[in-house]
Design an enzyme around this catalytic site. Structure first.
Site, PDB file in Angstrom:
ATOM      1  N   GLU A   1      53.925   2.307  67.832  1.00 56.88           N
ATOM      2  CA  GLU A   1      54.785   1.182  67.462  1.00 56.88           C
ATOM      3  C   GLU A   1      53.905   0.114  66.815  1.00 56.88           C
ATOM      4  OE1 GLU A   1      58.329  -1.155  69.823  1.00 56.88           O
ATOM      5  OE2 GLU A   1      56.462  -0.783  70.900  1.00 56.88           O
TER       6      GLU A   1
ATOM      7  N   SER B   1      51.601  -3.995  75.078  1.00 53.49           N
ATOM      8  CA  SER B   1      52.962  -3.463  75.131  1.00 53.49           C
ATOM      9  C   SER B   1      54.014  -4.552  75.085  1.00 53.49           C
ATOM     10  CB  SER B   1      53.144  -2.637  76.415  1.00 53.49           C
ATOM     11  OG  SER B   1      52.843  -3.424  77.552  1.00 53.49           O
TER      12      SER B   1
ATOM     13  N   HIS C   1      50.798  -0.277  69.213  1.00 51.61           N
ATOM     14  CA  HIS C   1      51.181   0.092  70.576  1.00 51.61           C
ATOM     15  C   HIS C   1      51.348   1.603  70.693  1.00 51.61           C
ATOM     16  CE1 HIS C   1      54.415  -0.083  73.960  1.00 51.61           C
ATOM     17  NE2 HIS C   1      53.218   0.183  74.448  1.00 51.61           N
TER      18      HIS C   1
ATOM     19  N   ASN D   1      59.931  -1.382  74.527  1.00 52.37           N
ATOM     20  CA  ASN D   1      60.060  -2.038  75.829  1.00 52.37           C
ATOM     21  C   ASN D   1      61.225  -3.018  75.892  1.00 52.37           C
ATOM     22  OD1 ASN D   1      58.080  -0.726  77.322  1.00 52.37           O
ATOM     23  ND2 ASN D   1      56.453  -1.969  76.452  1.00 52.37           N
TER      24      ASN D   1
END
Length: 285
Positions: A155, A122, A143, A193
């Site tokens: 992702e 991540s 991800h 993130n």
């Protein structure tokens, strides 16, 4: 060459929540799946969880194929050497760069030259993980979002040397698993993130500074910005240890003080209060 003729078997490294979810959606998509973990009990728990998840989805009419048929495409192993028949590897262990590199280094010696390696990290740099192998052009970030069977996004992160072919194969593979993809370059936090974690971190600062209590912070963001859950509740579900680790990656990688992990977040982690998975985080479970 069509995707289905290139990739028939997917190996998933790690039988935790993310790994088991990835194994499930891969099997649902018709792939043969080998899930690998060094803990037999972890593998057994993962398969039981997949079985329950598939039963719920079938009962709700979300999938048409009978769960036993899907489960029949999933095999378990504790040995990396058993993955030699796989065409695509997805690593989904916890966020430990040294351990991920060690696993990929071992796989690089075991797997045939055509096999693509993907990491479900991540936040860790894809380019650095790829450096542990002799195939950086066939290395990519993939991800998935948690919980994998429910969330619709993958992702995709391109490392410095990731080839166009590797990206296209990964995109098609994700879509075959029923996911929508977004593409990020290899910078700390990627897309999701990079935006999400500073919001969560700021929620902890808001709590630490006594601006509001946890319930009001979550209610304010949930009802005021139409989010499905507040940032502190979300942090508990993600895992406060994971949130803290990602904030450290952002702070170290970007060097900006605005990414400094909140001291209160660190205090929770130091106390072992990681959130829902430990029964105690910002809230009790």
């Amino acid at each position: 060459m069509a995707l289905t003729s290139q990739i028939k078997t997917i190996a998933v490294i790690g039988a935790g929540q993310m790994g088991s979810g990835i194994a499930q959606v891969a099997a649902q998509a018709g792939f043969q799946v080998i899930i690998c973990d060094n803990r037999s009990e972890g593998l057994n728990k993962a398969v039981l969880g997949i079985e329950k998840s598939l039963a719920k989805l079938f009962e709700k009419g979300k999938i048409d194929e009978h769960p036993p048929a899907i489960l029949g495409r999933i095999k378990k192993t504790t040995q990396l050497s058993d993955l030699v028949s796989a065409d695509f590897i997805i690593e989904a262990i916890h966020e430990n760069e040294a351990l991920k590199k060690e696993i990929f280094s071992q796989l690089d010696k075991i797997m045939p030259a055509h096999v693509t390696f993907a990491s479900n990290t991540s936040s860790l740099p894809i380019t650095r993980l790829a450096s542990a192998t002799s195939r950086p052009q066939q290395f990519i970030g993939m991800h998935f979002m948690n919980p994998v069977p429910i969330m619709g996004l993958v992702e995709i992160i391109r490392g410095h040397s990731t080839s166009n072919e590797t990206y296209e194969i990964t995109k098609l593979l994700s879509e075959k698993m029923g996911k929508v993809t977004v593409c990020s370059q290899d910078y700390p936090g990627f897309i999701v993130n990079r935006i999400l974690m500073p919001m969560i971190n700021e929620a902890f600062y808001t709590l630490m500074e006594g601006i509001a209590n946890a319930e009001d912070i979550d209610a304010g963001m949930k009802l005021g910005t139409n989010q499905p859950m507040g940032p502190l509740t979300l942090a508990d579900f993600i895992g406060l240890d994971t949130c803290y680790a990602i904030m450290k990656v952002l702070h170290d990688g970007l060097g900006d003080s605005k990414y400094r992990p909140c001291p209160l977040l660190k205090k929770y982690v130091d106390a072992g209060h990681f959130g829902k998975k430990t029964g105690q985080g910002v809230y009790k479970y």
